[in-house]
Design a protein around this motif. Structure first.
Motif, PDB file in Angstrom:
ATOM      1  N   PHE A 115       7.447   4.499  -9.195  1.00 62.41           N
ATOM      2  CA  PHE A 115       6.044   4.884  -9.349  1.00 62.41           C
ATOM      3  C   PHE A 115       5.889   6.181 -10.137  1.00 62.41           C
ATOM      4  CE2 PHE A 115       6.179   2.105  -5.711  1.00 62.41           C
ATOM      5  CZ  PHE A 115       5.042   1.327  -5.848  1.00 62.41           C
ATOM      6  N   ASP A 116       4.882   6.199 -10.991  1.00 62.51           N
ATOM      7  CA  ASP A 116       4.561   7.392 -11.764  1.00 62.51           C
ATOM      8  C   ASP A 116       4.218   8.537 -10.793  1.00 62.51           C
ATOM      9  OD1 ASP A 116       2.624   9.297 -13.208  1.00 62.51           O
ATOM     10  OD2 ASP A 116       3.331   8.033 -14.850  1.00 62.51           O
ATOM     11  N   PRO A 117       4.746   9.739 -11.013  1.00 68.16           N
ATOM     12  CA  PRO A 117       4.508  10.861 -10.085  1.00 68.16           C
ATOM     13  C   PRO A 117       3.042  11.263  -9.967  1.00 68.16           C
ATOM     14  CG  PRO A 117       5.597  11.596 -12.105  1.00 68.16           C
ATOM     15  CD  PRO A 117       5.660  10.112 -12.106  1.00 68.16           C
ATOM     16  N   ARG A 118       2.200  10.823 -10.907  1.00 61.44           N
ATOM     17  CA  ARG A 118       0.775  11.173 -10.841  1.00 61.44           C
ATOM     18  C   ARG A 118       0.008  10.296  -9.847  1.00 61.44           C
ATOM     19  NH1 ARG A 118      -0.344  10.550 -17.133  1.00 61.44           N
ATOM     20  NH2 ARG A 118       1.060   8.784 -16.675  1.00 61.44           N
ATOM     21  N   ILE A 119       0.675   9.287  -9.302  1.00 62.37           N
ATOM     22  CA  ILE A 119       0.002   8.369  -8.373  1.00 62.37           C
ATOM     23  C   ILE A 119       0.016   8.950  -6.960  1.00 62.37           C
ATOM     24  CG2 ILE A 119       0.149   6.117  -7.266  1.00 62.37           C
ATOM     25  CD1 ILE A 119       1.241   5.031  -9.876  1.00 62.37           C
ATOM     26  N   ASN A 120      -1.178   9.133  -6.409  1.00 63.71           N
ATOM     27  CA  ASN A 120      -1.308   9.599  -5.036  1.00 63.71           C
ATOM     28  C   ASN A 120      -1.435   8.429  -4.063  1.00 63.71           C
ATOM     29  OD1 ASN A 120      -1.370  12.379  -5.834  1.00 63.71           O
ATOM     30  ND2 ASN A 120      -3.495  12.084  -6.478  1.00 63.71           N
ATOM     31  N   SER A 121      -2.163   7.398  -4.490  1.00 65.86           N
ATOM     32  CA  SER A 121      -2.360   6.226  -3.629  1.00 65.86           C
ATOM     33  C   SER A 121      -2.533   4.988  -4.504  1.00 65.86           C
ATOM     34  CB  SER A 121      -3.588   6.419  -2.729  1.00 65.86           C
ATOM     35  OG  SER A 121      -4.758   6.682  -3.498  1.00 65.86           O
ATOM     36  N   ILE A 122      -2.036   3.852  -4.002  1.00 62.94           N
ATOM     37  CA  ILE A 122      -2.073   2.635  -4.805  1.00 62.94           C
ATOM     38  C   ILE A 122      -1.940   1.419  -3.906  1.00 62.94           C
ATOM     39  CG2 ILE A 122       0.425   2.575  -5.187  1.00 62.94           C
ATOM     40  CD1 ILE A 122      -0.141   1.631  -8.068  1.00 62.94           C
TER      41      ILE A 122
ATOM     42  N   ASN B   3       4.456   9.432   0.425  1.00 54.25           N
ATOM     43  CA  ASN B   3       5.753   8.828   0.737  1.00 54.25           C
ATOM     44  C   ASN B   3       5.652   7.740   1.787  1.00 54.25           C
ATOM     45  OD1 ASN B   3       7.146  10.537  -1.042  1.00 54.25           O
ATOM     46  ND2 ASN B   3       7.282  12.161   0.499  1.00 54.25           N
ATOM     47  N   GLU B   4       4.437   7.371   2.156  1.00 51.97           N
ATOM     48  CA  GLU B   4       4.250   6.368   3.210  1.00 51.97           C
ATOM     49  C   GLU B   4       3.858   5.023   2.599  1.00 51.97           C
ATOM     50  OE1 GLU B   4       1.864   5.869   7.476  1.00 51.97           O
ATOM     51  OE2 GLU B   4       1.361   7.485   6.089  1.00 51.97           O
ATOM     52  N   TYR B   5       4.433   3.939   3.145  1.00 52.92           N
ATOM     53  CA  TYR B   5       4.215   2.591   2.630  1.00 52.92           C
ATOM     54  C   TYR B   5       3.702   1.661   3.730  1.00 52.92           C
ATOM     55  CZ  TYR B   5       6.790   3.609  -1.703  1.00 52.92           C
ATOM     56  OH  TYR B   5       7.189   4.115  -2.902  1.00 52.92           O
ATOM     57  N   PHE B   6       3.038   0.592   3.281  1.00 51.59           N
ATOM     58  CA  PHE B   6       2.549  -0.448   4.188  1.00 51.59           C
ATOM     59  C   PHE B   6       2.683  -1.786   3.470  1.00 51.59           C
ATOM     60  CE2 PHE B   6      -1.230  -3.077   5.407  1.00 51.59           C
ATOM     61  CZ  PHE B   6      -0.855  -3.364   6.713  1.00 51.59           C
ATOM     62  N   TYR B   7       3.356  -2.751   4.115  1.00 50.37           N
ATOM     63  CA  TYR B   7       3.549  -4.092   3.557  1.00 50.37           C
ATOM     64  C   TYR B   7       2.838  -5.106   4.441  1.00 50.37           C
ATOM     65  CZ  TYR B   7       7.479  -1.992   0.955  1.00 50.37           C
ATOM     66  OH  TYR B   7       8.260  -1.222   0.141  1.00 50.37           O
ATOM     67  N   CYS B   8       2.097  -6.010   3.817  1.00 49.52           N
ATOM     68  CA  CYS B   8       1.321  -6.973   4.588  1.00 49.52           C
ATOM     69  C   CYS B   8       1.281  -8.317   3.873  1.00 49.52           C
ATOM     70  CB  CYS B   8      -0.093  -6.437   4.785  1.00 49.52           C
ATOM     71  SG  CYS B   8      -1.105  -7.418   5.881  1.00 49.52           S
ATOM     72  N   SER B   9       1.397  -9.409   4.639  1.00 57.80           N
ATOM     73  CA  SER B   9       1.386 -10.744   4.054  1.00 57.80           C
ATOM     74  C   SER B   9      -0.039 -11.218   3.805  1.00 57.80           C
ATOM     75  CB  SER B   9       2.098 -11.738   4.975  1.00 57.80           C
ATOM     76  OG  SER B   9       1.307 -12.006   6.116  1.00 57.80           O
ATOM     77  N   ARG B  10      -0.149 -12.362   3.170  1.00 52.99           N
ATOM     78  CA  ARG B  10      -1.452 -12.961   2.868  1.00 52.99           C
ATOM     79  C   ARG B  10      -2.278 -13.192   4.133  1.00 52.99           C
ATOM     80  NH1 ARG B  10      -1.799 -19.231   0.760  1.00 52.99           N
ATOM     81  NH2 ARG B  10      -3.841 -19.695   1.630  1.00 52.99           N
ATOM     82  N   LYS B  11      -1.606 -13.531   5.231  1.00 54.67           N
ATOM     83  CA  LYS B  11      -2.306 -13.823   6.483  1.00 54.67           C
ATOM     84  C   LYS B  11      -2.437 -12.609   7.395  1.00 54.67           C
ATOM     85  CE  LYS B  11      -1.288 -18.757   6.517  1.00 54.67           C
ATOM     86  NZ  LYS B  11      -0.752 -19.906   7.308  1.00 54.67           N
TER      87      LYS B  11
ATOM     88  N   HIS C  18       0.868  -1.172   0.000  1.00 53.83           N
ATOM     89  CA  HIS C  18       0.000   0.000   0.000  1.00 53.83           C
ATOM     90  C   HIS C  18       0.912   1.232   0.000  1.00 53.83           C
ATOM     91  CE1 HIS C  18      -3.674  -2.213   1.845  1.00 53.83           C
ATOM     92  NE2 HIS C  18      -2.745  -3.114   1.559  1.00 53.83           N
ATOM     93  N   LYS C  19       0.583   2.228  -0.808  1.00 50.41           N
ATOM     94  CA  LYS C  19       1.383   3.451  -0.875  1.00 50.41           C
ATOM     95  C   LYS C  19       0.475   4.668  -0.916  1.00 50.41           C
ATOM     96  CE  LYS C  19       4.948   5.703  -3.752  1.00 50.41           C
ATOM     97  NZ  LYS C  19       4.306   7.035  -3.838  1.00 50.41           N
ATOM     98  N   ARG C  20       0.773   5.621  -0.058  1.00 48.37           N
ATOM     99  CA  ARG C  20       0.060   6.902  -0.077  1.00 48.37           C
ATOM    100  C   ARG C  20       1.101   7.990   0.129  1.00 48.37           C
ATOM    101  NH1 ARG C  20      -4.276   6.819   4.035  1.00 48.37           N
ATOM    102  NH2 ARG C  20      -2.506   6.895   5.470  1.00 48.37           N
TER     103      ARG C  20
END
Length: 381
Positions: A195-202, A162-170, A158-160
């Motif tokens: 990441f393309d600079p136009r991306i705010n959240s993904i 400059n902040e990121y979040f990583y999470c496993s399947r469980k 997850h990216k918003r």
């Protein structure tokens, strides 16, 4: 540490003749705590529990602080409450504690979709129940997508900003390993520019692998944690590499209801590959069982795991399996599996629904290359 209860907690997966709860840690904990706790009525509110869970997540890796937080939970809750609190911690059921305790509360459509910085159960692949020809036929005769089945850990990014979040399947949070911001972690500093600079959240779905820049190949899954913890930042050291195969959320909009083809097309427009850091999963197009078998031959030659076949019009179903995504392994296909003589040398105890017995076996095979060398040795003259 000789206390029987402590030993039982440490060996919670190990089944015994008297213990039928092995393989389910919250239940084992309940059995142990119920003999020791004097708490008859809990005094911890939902809001207070919410705060304590935040403290736990904010102090990942700080065992002393986390132990004090758990001691506060122990002193104010009954054994039954502790069992459910542990389930919340292990399975990320914070939503249950925060909102769904009120029976009048109902989830709206947005709550049932993917949300930024909230873990979700991803879509899974279904195993074919028939021949590969039948599975291809179930695709409706249209062209389908063929991906290699990757030997890594299913991960969502997850990216918003400059902040990121990583999470496993469980639902396990791995942000502390890979990096919450550009200046931290073993992966985030190296992929932010992708990441393309136009991306705010993904939100991206994919597989976390280990890339070895020396041999220029992916390493076995068991080396992932070591690579992620490596802080030397040497260019020749193995490093985490994220293989992307789906796009689920973009600039405030959920894409679950859009087709796989649509999501993949937009996924490739959202970022560029950085070799050995973030790459697109290799995919092909096919129409027949022959196409699948040819790709399987290539995968087997490279000692890969198998393939995943996806219908191009399929939607993304959270925590679901259907015939739109099918995993294919060599042993599922006629004449493509191999028979090997092995020796069982160990086993791993199961957990959850597989608790109470051995879930997987560790097998050994003979390295007959040494025997071959011995046979070729000439007798000394």
């Amino acid at each position: 540490m000789r206390d029987p209860d402590a030993i039982r907690l440490l060996n919670w997966k190990k089944p015994t003749e008297r213990d039928t709860t092995s393989g389910d840690f919250p239940t084992v904990l309940f059995d142990v705590v119920s003999k020791r706790s004097s708490i008859i009525e809990g005094t911890l509110s939902v809001d207070e529990l919410n705060g304590l869970l935040d403290e736990l997540s904010q102090n990942m890796g700080k065992q002393e602080i986390q132990s004090k937080v758990l001691q506060r939970v122990y002193n104010r809750t009954t054994p039954e409450e502790q069992r459910w609190i542990v389930r919340i911690i292990l399975k990320d059921l914070k939503r249950v504690a925060w909102e769904l305790w009120d029976q009048s509360y109902r989830l709206n459509a947005e709550d049932k979709a993917v949300q930024l910085f909230h873990a979700f159960a991803p879509m899974l692949c279904k195993r074919p129940t028939k021949k590969i020809e039948d599975s291809v036929r179930e695709m409706g005769g249209s062209e389908f997508i063929i991906e290699e089945k990757l030997d890594g850990e299913r991960m969502q990014i997850h990216k918003r900003g400059n902040e990121y979040f990583y999470c496993s399947r469980k639902g396990k949070d791995y942000t502390y390993l890979y990096g919450k911001h550009i200046g931290s972690g073993s992966l985030t500093p190296f992929i932010d520019e992708a990441f393309d600079p136009r991306i705010n959240s993904i939100i991206l779905d994919g597989e976390m692998l280990v890339w070895d820049p020396v041999s220029e190949r992916n390493l076995p899954f068991g080396t992932l944690k070591t690579a992620a913890l490596d802080k030397s930042k040497k260019e020749h050291n193995p490093r985490p590499c994220f293989k992307v195969f789906d796009l689920l959320y973009l600039n405030g909009q959920s894409l679950l209801h859009r087709s796989t083809s649509f999501r993949k097309k937009n996924m490739r427009n959202c970022l560029k590959e950085i070799t050995g850091r973030i790459e697109f999963a290799v995919e092909y197009r096919g129409k027949t069982a022959k196409d699948v078998r040819e790709r399987m031959d290539e995968v087997m030659a490279q000692r890969g795991e198998g393939l995943v076949i996806k219908h191009p019009l399929s939607k993304y179903i959270l925590n679901g399996r259907n015939m739109d995504w099918i995993k294919v392994k060599p042993e599922y296909m006629d004449n493509m599996g191999e028979t090997v003589d092995v020796l069982v040398v160990a086993g791993n105890y199961g957990s959850g629904k597989r608790g109470g017995g051995v879930s997987t076996l560790v097998c050994a095979v003979m390295d007959d290359r040494l025997l071959a060398d011995d046979d070729n040795d000439e007798e000394p003259k």
